[in-house]
Design a protein around this motif. Sequence first.
Motif, short mmCIF file in Angstrom:
data_model
loop_
_atom_site.label_atom_id
_atom_site.label_comp_id
_atom_site.label_asym_id
_atom_site.label_seq_id
_atom_site.Cartn_x
_atom_site.Cartn_y
_atom_site.Cartn_z
N GLU A 51 1.00 -1.27 0.09
CA GLU A 51 -0.02 -0.02 -0.08
C GLU A 51 1.08 1.14 -0.11
OE1 GLU A 51 -3.21 -0.05 -0.26
OE2 GLU A 51 -3.71 1.94 -0.02
N ARG A 55 0.82 4.06 -2.90
CA ARG A 55 0.68 5.32 -2.74
C ARG A 55 1.96 6.28 -2.87
NH1 ARG A 55 -4.11 6.83 -0.21
NH2 ARG A 55 -5.28 4.97 0.04
N ARG A 159 -3.31 -2.15 5.27
CA ARG A 159 -3.52 -1.07 4.27
C ARG A 159 -3.37 0.30 4.90
NH1 ARG A 159 -7.11 -4.18 1.10
NH2 ARG A 159 -6.39 -4.71 -0.75
N GLU A 163 -0.94 3.40 4.25
CA GLU A 163 -1.46 4.70 4.12
C GLU A 163 -0.84 5.73 4.72
OE1 GLU A 163 -5.46 4.94 3.85
OE2 GLU A 163 -5.53 7.29 3.67
N ARG A 211 -9.23 8.62 7.85
CA ARG A 211 -10.47 9.01 7.17
C ARG A 211 -9.97 10.44 7.06
NH1 ARG A 211 -14.14 6.41 11.40
NH2 ARG A 211 -13.96 4.27 10.60
N GLN A 214 -12.79 15.84 4.18
CA GLN A 214 -12.99 16.92 3.41
C GLN A 214 -13.73 18.04 4.18
OE1 GLN A 214 -14.68 14.78 -0.17
NE2 GLN A 214 -15.37 16.90 -0.87
N THR B 427 -11.00 -2.71 -0.25
CA THR B 427 -9.97 -1.84 -1.36
C THR B 427 -8.98 -1.09 -0.89
OG1 THR B 427 -11.42 -0.07 -1.79
CG2 THR B 427 -11.93 -2.08 -3.18
N GLY B 428 -9.32 -0.45 0.35
CA GLY B 428 -8.51 0.72 1.01
C GLY B 428 -8.48 1.97 0.56
N LEU B 429 -9.67 2.20 -0.74
CA LEU B 429 -9.83 3.50 -0.98
C LEU B 429 -10.86 4.01 -0.14
CD1 LEU B 429 -10.59 2.35 -4.70
CD2 LEU B 429 -8.56 3.73 -3.72
N HIS B 430 -10.56 5.33 0.09
CA HIS B 430 -11.68 6.00 0.55
C HIS B 430 -12.54 6.74 0.17
CE1 HIS B 430 -9.10 6.05 4.23
NE2 HIS B 430 -8.10 6.18 3.65
N GLU B 432 -13.31 9.85 -0.10
CA GLU B 432 -12.76 11.09 -0.87
C GLU B 432 -12.03 10.63 -2.19
OE1 GLU B 432 -12.26 10.24 2.23
OE2 GLU B 432 -12.95 12.33 3.12
N ASP B 433 -11.29 9.65 -2.34
CA ASP B 433 -11.10 8.79 -3.72
C ASP B 433 -12.26 8.98 -4.63
OD1 ASP B 433 -8.28 8.76 -2.59
OD2 ASP B 433 -8.82 6.91 -1.69
N TYR B 445 -19.27 14.43 -5.46
CA TYR B 445 -20.03 14.42 -4.08
C TYR B 445 -19.43 14.73 -3.08
CZ TYR B 445 -18.16 10.01 -2.68
OH TYR B 445 -17.42 8.87 -2.45
N TRP B 446 -20.09 15.20 -2.20
CA TRP B 446 -19.80 15.67 -0.74
C TRP B 446 -19.95 14.74 0.18
CZ3 TRP B 446 -22.45 17.21 3.69
CH2 TRP B 446 -21.46 17.81 4.72
N THR B 447 -18.85 14.54 1.12
CA THR B 447 -18.92 13.55 2.12
C THR B 447 -19.92 13.85 3.47
OG1 THR B 447 -16.85 14.48 3.21
CG2 THR B 447 -16.73 12.57 1.71
N GLU B 456 -16.36 6.75 6.28
CA GLU B 456 -16.48 6.80 4.85
C GLU B 456 -17.78 7.44 4.09
OE1 GLU B 456 -13.47 6.45 3.41
OE2 GLU B 456 -12.58 5.72 5.04
N GLU B 490 -6.36 1.23 -8.94
CA GLU B 490 -5.03 2.42 -9.05
C GLU B 490 -5.66 3.73 -9.85
OE1 GLU B 490 -2.43 1.97 -7.49
OE2 GLU B 490 -1.45 3.81 -8.43
N ARG B 493 -7.52 5.88 -6.99
CA ARG B 493 -6.56 6.23 -6.20
C ARG B 493 -6.01 7.56 -6.86
NH1 ARG B 493 -4.74 2.83 -2.48
NH2 ARG B 493 -4.43 1.15 -4.02
#
Lengths: 381, 532
Positions: A51, A55, A159, A163, A211, A214, B427-430, B432-433, B445-447, B456, B490, B493
């Motif tokens: 990871e 990144r 992961r 990060e 997290r 935003q 997936t480890g993605l957030h 925000e990603d 979109y907004w979180t 998330e 990827e 990300r």
Amino acid sequence: MTRIGLVVNPVAGLGGRVGLGGTDGPDRPRVALSLGARPQAGARAAAALGELAARAGGPARDGLLVVTAAGPLGADSVAAAGLADRIVYAAAAGRDTTAADTAAAVRAVVAEDVGLLLFAGGDGTARDVLGALGNVHCPVLGVPTGVKMHSAVFAVGPRAAGEVAAAWLGRTGGVRLRDAEVMDRDEDALAEGRVTSRLHGWLPVPDVPVRVQQRKTGSTTVSPEAVGGIAAEVAERVGEGLLVLGPGSTTRAVAAALGADVSLTGVDALALRPGHPPRVVARDAREDTLLALGPAWLALSPIGGQGFLLGRGNQQISPRVLRAAGGREHLLVLCTEAKLAALGGRPLLLDTGDDALDAELSGHLPVITGRRRTSLYRLAM
Amino acid sequence: MTASHAPVSVSPEEARIAPKPRLRRFQQASWDEKLIFELGSPGERGVLVPAADPSVPMPAIPAALRRAEPPALPEMSQQQVLRHYLRLSQENLGADLNIDVGQGTCTMKYSPKVNDQFVRDPRIAALHPLQDEDTVQGVLGIIHSLEQLLKEISGMDRVSLQPGAGSAAIYTNVAMIRAHFAARGELDRRDEIITTIFSHPSNAACAKTAGFKVITLHPDADGYPDIEALRAAVGPRTAALLITNPEDTGIYNPRIEEFVRIVHEAGGLCSYDQANANGILGITRARDAGFDLCHFNLHKTFSTPHACGGPAAGACAVTEELAPYLPRPTVEFDPATGMYRLDDDRPESVGKMRPFYGVVPNLVRAYAWIMSLGAEGLRAAAETAVLNNNYLLHKVRQIPGVSVPYAAGRPRVEQVRYSWEKLHEDTGLHSEDLGLRAADFGTHYWTSHHPYVVPEPMTLEPTESYTRADLDEYAAILAEIAREAYEDPETVRTAPHRSTIHRVRPEALDDPATWAVSWRAYRRKVLGEAGR
């Protein structure tokens, strides 16, 4: 070239699936293996490195050098992640690795001027890292692979560890370190049939909110400002009187904001008086010292990674001490709003060993989240 | 919760009405445009303004207000200015450009362009707030009429349209609460205001700014405001409850009357933050639930646009008992003379919340919007917004990796706070990603406000303005991004790839040393020039 350290405790987590609990001590790993346990620490460390590499990307990835120990102590994971390594320690051949290997590997790795030390293990490994580092200041992050993980030094998963590591190594300002608690099960208490844990110290961990928030409003996630507000509120509530501070990252920061020099892992008592600097009246106090204080305000913050308020790492604040201080009415629970939210609705946990007292303390309690700000939050047994 | 990869089953009839949306091959313009301060050249100009006729007497500008030298503004031709801003607009995702259902909590409904024509009419645009009230009877009439409409919509007795935004309206309500208890001599012992973590953070912020202590309630296990926590919080120190309903989760609090009763029994007031009113217009009213005060965001529910962060407009509505504390001046109608007048002689008033009497262009837009719909139309707008939201909910919850926390199985009102926690674990993605990847499909979109109570998060609010095809397209974009997240993380990300939207390092926003919100600050902090 960016240097990162990696030390894997290859036997961490072995006991979990076979019901052995932790694998601290020389014999447990072998027993676990004989029961059919499969090592997983190395694979999880490789996932964290993977990871991190993903990144970091491109040139940063090519410039990444992992300083580590030979074989299952780290180099195997580095190879699995396809990264370049530099091996600075090897365990003696022909025997199982031990806590002494972890310590020796840590010392050898941090001597190489790494920007961050990743370790894969559990609470026992975290203690070994803490002991091996001594006075050496090196940012640390745990890849969670153990059975017991009460410490706050771990990322939430492999992961997430990668990060956080990437964010820390790639920082251009703004990312800070926080002191995170190293906790482990109290084996003495366990022998007496009580499950509890002890606070062993603090390690500097990158404070990267996993997290990443935003913005719509302008507040912050990591905020000395929030701690300053909490400290001001505590000072106002106590006025002139005694304040007992339990261990915990928030209580420690509050003590610092009040201008008090308190002990690292213990329970301290301060005499507060408006307009005067606080006076330390007891440092690293034991139960009997606290009992002798009489009525006092007790400031506690959730400790470790699981939201324990009482019964983990602060057993000096015993049921007798809680009652003598004045009970629920004299309890000041300190926690930032962000930390409360991270509990995901789970209550703050009580385990004083006195069920009647735990029941008495249970229910909604105003948690101090800032100056003149509280959140009503549930405490539960 | 559905979290399988199985395709959504579509009946032949459904397929005929709503064919599977085609994903656009979007590519945003990227102009690499300089800042306006870096454009132009000395002496360049657009319009040459004729010199004043020396025979016309001009009042002298006081010396203290005169500049010693001209301001350091860019010097450019009109064409250059126009080109500059047109280019910038092409690098944006404006409300009139994208399917803007992703800006949850903001109620991004369509703002009819005819309402802007009214505002640009010289009969509005050429007015000055210092004109004698005899000469602005028309606009005072519009303000007075809009107040009557909002009285009917809220059930309250009096309305003020002075606040310049939603948070200003919340602050106005808190100021009135303070004035109420000060008048009763109770302010020293009623110093606590209760709110909830899913109400807008401005409620807590305004209460604290006004000098109150703030108690925040967290949700119960079902996501409703915790009534046991409320009972533990109220007492003789309670001044008021400030609460949103539905909260930002889109969940309507079915016990809201009980909340109001508990606070009233303790002697406190109840103020309803109606930022999320778009799903309940004409269906339920603040007064009917027992509230003493409420506020609306005219730029959300009543369609005056958000205009990139302002100007907005807020409306405060109160019971007769609290009317003396309304901001001054109030707009009054004298039936004897048939004239509107401004009443500044209100000794108990909380004073002025902003100069003059409101953001008039937005009041005109809101008035026009309400009048064009009528009572039936308002209710139809609310019902359509709820229908759209639950249609989108039905589509989105079938996307792998999405969950809909709290109140399982119950519909939502006008918005939903979703969670990508499962997808993150896989997936480890957030979140925000994924939101940034949405920019590659021409939307976003907004979180959530923070702290993130829902992990998330993603908050969608489709309003009544979007068609079924729009919602299908938006859901298809999210489904495609989720597919990519599992199969090609990827790409997600490292997104965006086809947009000029950037990834922002959020930690820099915590550090005032890096902020440069003006050209002068940019020169000092970024270019390193000596401070001016």
